[in-house]
Motif scaffolding. Structure first.
Motif, PDB file in Angstrom:
ATOM      1  N   GLU A 217      51.025  31.870  24.336  1.00  0.00           N
ATOM      2  CA  GLU A 217      50.275  30.867  25.078  1.00  0.00           C
ATOM      3  C   GLU A 217      49.501  31.513  26.231  1.00  0.00           C
ATOM      4  OE1 GLU A 217      52.886  27.803  26.326  1.00  0.00           O
ATOM      5  OE2 GLU A 217      53.374  27.122  24.297  1.00  0.00           O
ATOM      6  N   ALA A 221      45.485  31.395  26.556  1.00  0.00           N
ATOM      7  CA  ALA A 221      44.822  30.832  27.732  1.00  0.00           C
ATOM      8  C   ALA A 221      43.867  31.843  28.351  1.00  0.00           C
ATOM      9  CB  ALA A 221      45.873  30.404  28.756  1.00  0.00           C
ATOM     10  N   SER A 222      44.257  33.113  28.343  1.00  0.00           N
ATOM     11  CA  SER A 222      43.377  34.142  28.895  1.00  0.00           C
ATOM     12  C   SER A 222      42.106  34.282  28.063  1.00  0.00           C
ATOM     13  CB  SER A 222      44.134  35.472  28.953  1.00  0.00           C
ATOM     14  OG  SER A 222      43.295  36.497  29.435  1.00  0.00           O
ATOM     15  N   GLU A 224      40.701  32.020  26.312  1.00  0.00           N
ATOM     16  CA  GLU A 224      39.891  30.823  26.493  1.00  0.00           C
ATOM     17  C   GLU A 224      39.414  30.683  27.938  1.00  0.00           C
ATOM     18  OE1 GLU A 224      42.299  27.652  25.144  1.00  0.00           O
ATOM     19  OE2 GLU A 224      42.411  28.385  23.057  1.00  0.00           O
ATOM     20  N   LEU A 225      39.608  31.723  28.721  1.00  0.00           N
ATOM     21  CA  LEU A 225      39.159  31.785  30.124  1.00  0.00           C
ATOM     22  C   LEU A 225      39.856  30.752  31.009  1.00  0.00           C
ATOM     23  CD1 LEU A 225      35.311  32.358  29.617  1.00  0.00           C
ATOM     24  CD2 LEU A 225      37.161  34.043  29.732  1.00  0.00           C
ATOM     25  N   GLU A 226      41.056  30.284  30.600  1.00  0.00           N
ATOM     26  CA  GLU A 226      41.855  29.384  31.442  1.00  0.00           C
ATOM     27  C   GLU A 226      42.799  30.257  32.284  1.00  0.00           C
ATOM     28  OE1 GLU A 226      43.798  26.478  29.069  1.00  0.00           O
ATOM     29  OE2 GLU A 226      41.967  25.806  28.075  1.00  0.00           O
ATOM     30  N   PHE A 227      42.218  30.897  33.286  1.00  0.00           N
ATOM     31  CA  PHE A 227      42.960  31.908  34.022  1.00  0.00           C
ATOM     32  C   PHE A 227      44.074  31.319  34.892  1.00  0.00           C
ATOM     33  CE2 PHE A 227      38.695  33.911  33.420  1.00  0.00           C
ATOM     34  CZ  PHE A 227      39.107  34.865  32.500  1.00  0.00           C
ATOM     35  N   GLU A 228      43.872  30.125  35.409  1.00  0.00           N
ATOM     36  CA  GLU A 228      44.932  29.505  36.221  1.00  0.00           C
ATOM     37  C   GLU A 228      46.160  29.214  35.361  1.00  0.00           C
ATOM     38  OE1 GLU A 228      43.571  26.127  38.319  1.00  0.00           O
ATOM     39  OE2 GLU A 228      42.132  27.226  39.558  1.00  0.00           O
ATOM     40  N   ARG A 229      45.930  28.687  34.168  1.00  0.00           N
ATOM     41  CA  ARG A 229      47.053  28.398  33.265  1.00  0.00           C
ATOM     42  C   ARG A 229      47.723  29.709  32.816  1.00  0.00           C
ATOM     43  NH1 ARG A 229      47.108  27.464  27.528  1.00  0.00           N
ATOM     44  NH2 ARG A 229      49.015  26.356  26.912  1.00  0.00           N
ATOM     45  N   ALA A 230      46.914  30.730  32.540  1.00  0.00           N
ATOM     46  CA  ALA A 230      47.481  32.023  32.158  1.00  0.00           C
ATOM     47  C   ALA A 230      48.324  32.614  33.291  1.00  0.00           C
ATOM     48  CB  ALA A 230      46.366  32.987  31.772  1.00  0.00           C
TER      49      ALA A 230
END
Length: 658
Positions: A217, A221-222, A224-230
């Motif tokens: 996961e 997330a990384s 998909e550029l969802e860095f806060e979630r990563a």
């Protein structure tokens, strides 16, 4: 004090059947409970010669005024009845595995719509999943604090949960992300239960699957550029790994077991238990118990299992497997009884090798340290030490307290490598700089050895005293400090006399030591012996021993002195025996001293490998020349032929015969 013969049951009245018996005092109070495969055989042993009984057993039978029993069908029934009576009567002479509190568990209330994670003590209930026991509640809360960011399950009470739902606002944990806030509908009951089930799987040891899922996961997330979630998932992984470090895997096969070990002396035993669940150490517990009779390690295992398991206050978590240092005589009946409490088969065994044996050794070291701490905490208190010395002086009829005590012990194996130790306690504390070791060469048994050692020690004392008297003025010796060398300011060896000499042994050893002191004309030093079997204190010219109370601080001090002398002697004996067995073949070789012997043994690992090496291989070791290498080969029975086909026995090259 009652005479046991006054209440002994008539001959033939005791049945030869399994059963449980109770000793009662004059008021009718139960003071001891026991079980036996044969009541007749066991009870008759209590009415033998009282002086042949263990000190605590003798105290029990003389305190009792009556005995009764019941018969049962099997040993398993006897175990159950013994457990019931011990819990009911709390007899003063039984071994007591008892805490001042119940141990906490991490509980998950799976029987509720919104399961809760909480610390729980006391009786277990259906529908709740338990992990533990833990030694302290803070250990559970510390683990929970790490895991709640990954598994934000409910931890609040019913009242707090209901109140938050009424006002539509979660508590602080809901705001900081350590609770999914099911109270205000942030997650559904199904979603919250899934969080709880993931938490249960993690605690049960299914960690690899969860960590791999979070890693996938995080990478997704990384990408998909969802860095806060990563970043959040990265922190979750770090929290999980820290929690896993706190519960290190000790048994890789996911074993559910309790590992039990003991450290004991004649009066007390320290018990340590590691609770291993899912291959991880979930908790640890320990006791120091008083030995009420002469008990083997198997007997201690029996008492431990029959009292600790099957209770209602957190002790009912019977594991699948019990790893113990020795199995009791009734191991089959005990395993059947434990299986009934668990509801499935329980095995009890002594591990012989591998990880389980290594873990048992670790638990045994913890037990030994616990026993040592228990005994040494008495010596940390000045008042306690003073009381101990006064009690010894009173018991031995001494005019003053023995501020300096010397204890002697002999260690040998069938007359070989006979050594002795002298340990010194001053003001109740070990004075290790004054310890001495003796190599005994003219003795054939313990009595002749103790005579030789005492004669050597006190002859040195008399010589030092005579030298002080003759040369006192010339050497400017301080009469108040005759044991101090005036030039160096250091103690003169053997110049200080003890106020009390203790020998490890009973009447024969004391008689031999007293004869030596009498021959040397020493009559101002008290003497006693401490016998291991019943912890009796023997003094010269007395037909019967001095019996000091088991709770006496003086007896504890004498035990510590005796045990320290035994440790010091047996350590020296093992060193000499090991040296003789490993390096005796190298003694006497020209040009080979102690340092070179150590270098060779360290290089080759053993004398056997050294003897198999060639002259050139031996000579390649730093500090060993060709001539010395040839001497070593000759001493070890090998030929001195070198690898280039020549012999150099006399230092010159000689052609080999065809």
């Amino acid at each position: 004090m009652a005479d046991p013969s006054s209440y002994r049951p008539p001959p033939g009245s005791i049945p030869d059947l399994p059963g449980v018996y109770r000793f009662r005092d004059a008021t009718g109070r139960v003071i001891y409970v026991g079980k036996a495969k044969s009541l007749r055989s066991r009870l008759n042993s209590y009415f033998a010669d009282p002086f042949g009984l263990h000190q605590r057993t003798r105290q029990m039978v003389t305190t009792a005024a009556s005995v009764d029993w019941i018969t049962v069908g099997t040993e398993v029934e006897a175990l159950q009845q013994e457990y019931t009576w011990i819990k009911e009567y709390d007899p003063r002479f039984n071994v007591r595995y008892r805490d001042d509190k119940s141990y906490p568990y991490l509980a998950v209330t799976l029987d509720e719509e919104f399961p809760r994670l909480q610390v729980m003590r006391g009786a277990k209930r259906k529908g709740v999943r338990y992990f533990g026991p833990y030694s302290h509640a803070w250990a559970i809360r510390e683990t929970l604090d790490l895991l709640l960011r990954v598994f934000p399950a409910r931890t609040c009470s019913k009242g707090v949960f209901k109140r938050a739902g009424q006002i539509g606002r979660p508590c602080l944990l809901g705001y900081i992300g350590k609770c999914s806030a099911p109270c205000v509908g942030s997650v559904t009951a199904v979603e919250h239960r899934q969080i709880v089930e993931d938490f249960v799987d993690f605690m049960a040891g299914k960690t690899d699957t969860l960590i791999r899922r979070l890693e996938r996961e995080m990478m997704s997330a990384s990408e998909e550029l969802e860095f806060e979630r990563a970043a959040r998932l990265r922190d979750d992984l770090a929290a999980l790994r820290r929690a896993m470090e706190k519960q290190t895997v000790v048994l890789g096969d996911g074993t559910d077991a309790d590992v039990v070990a003991f450290a004991e002396d004649p009066l007390e035993a320290a018990v340590q238990v590691f609770h291993v669940r899912g291959g991880r150490v979930r908790g640890q517990r320990g006791w120091v118990v008083e030995k009420t009779e002469e008990l083997t390690t198997g007997d201690l295992v029996h008492h431990f299992c029959s009292q600790v398991y099957g209770g209602e206050q957190g002790e009912s978590d019977v594991p699948r497997e019990l790893l113990v240092p020795a199995v009791p005589a009734d191991v089959d009946a005990l395993a059947d009884w434990l299986s009934q409490h668990r509801g499935s088969r329980v095995t009890m065994r002594v591990p012989q090798r591998g990880d389980k044996k290594a873990l048992l050794d670790t638990v045994a070291r913890n037990a030994q340290e616990a026993l040592t701490r228990h005994k040494l905490k008495r010596s940390a208190d000045l008042t306690t030490r003073s009381q101990a010395l006064e009690e010894i002086a009173e018991a031995l009829d001494m005019d003053t307290a023995p501020l300096r005590i010397e204890c002697y012990d002999i260690s040998q194996i069938q007359g070989t490598d006979v050594v002795a130790s002298m340990v010194v306690f001053e003001d109740g504390l070990a004075r290790k700089s004054e310890y001495r070791r003796f190599i005994v060469k003219g003795a054939t048994d313990d009595l002749s050895a103790i005579s030789e050692v005492l004669r050597r020690r006190f002859a040195r004392y008399l010589d030092a005293r005579a030298e002080t008297g003759e040369l006192g003025d010339e050497m400017e010796i301080d009469p108040d400090r005759p044991g101090i060398d005036p030039h160096t300011g250091k103690p003169r060896r053997f110049a200080y006399p003890p106020q009390l000499v203790v020998v490890d042994g009973g009447e024969p050893q004391v008689r031999a030591a007293a004869a030596v002191l009498h021959d040397l004309g020493i009559d101002d030093i008290a003497l006693c012996g401490l016998a291991k079997r019943l912890e009796e204190v023997w003094v010269p010219d007395d037909q019967f021993p001095v019996i000091m109370p088991r709770t006496s601080e003086g007896l504890y001090l004498l035990q510590r002195v005796r045990d320290e002398a035994h440790r010091f002697a047996i350590t020296f004996h093992r060193q000499r025996r090991s040296k003789r067995m490993t390096a005796s073949q190298l003694d006497g070789i020209p040009g080979l001293g102690e340092i070179r012997r150590k270098v060779l043994l360290r290089h080759f690992g053993s004398v056997k490998r050294l003897s198999a090496a060639s002259v050139d291989e031996i000579a390649s070791v730093q500090g060993v020349g060709k001539r010395t290498a040839e001497a070593i080969k000759a001493a070890l029975g090998g030929d001195t032929t070198t690898t280039n086909g020549t012999e150099e026995g006399d230092g010159s090259d000689v052609s080999r015969d065809a």
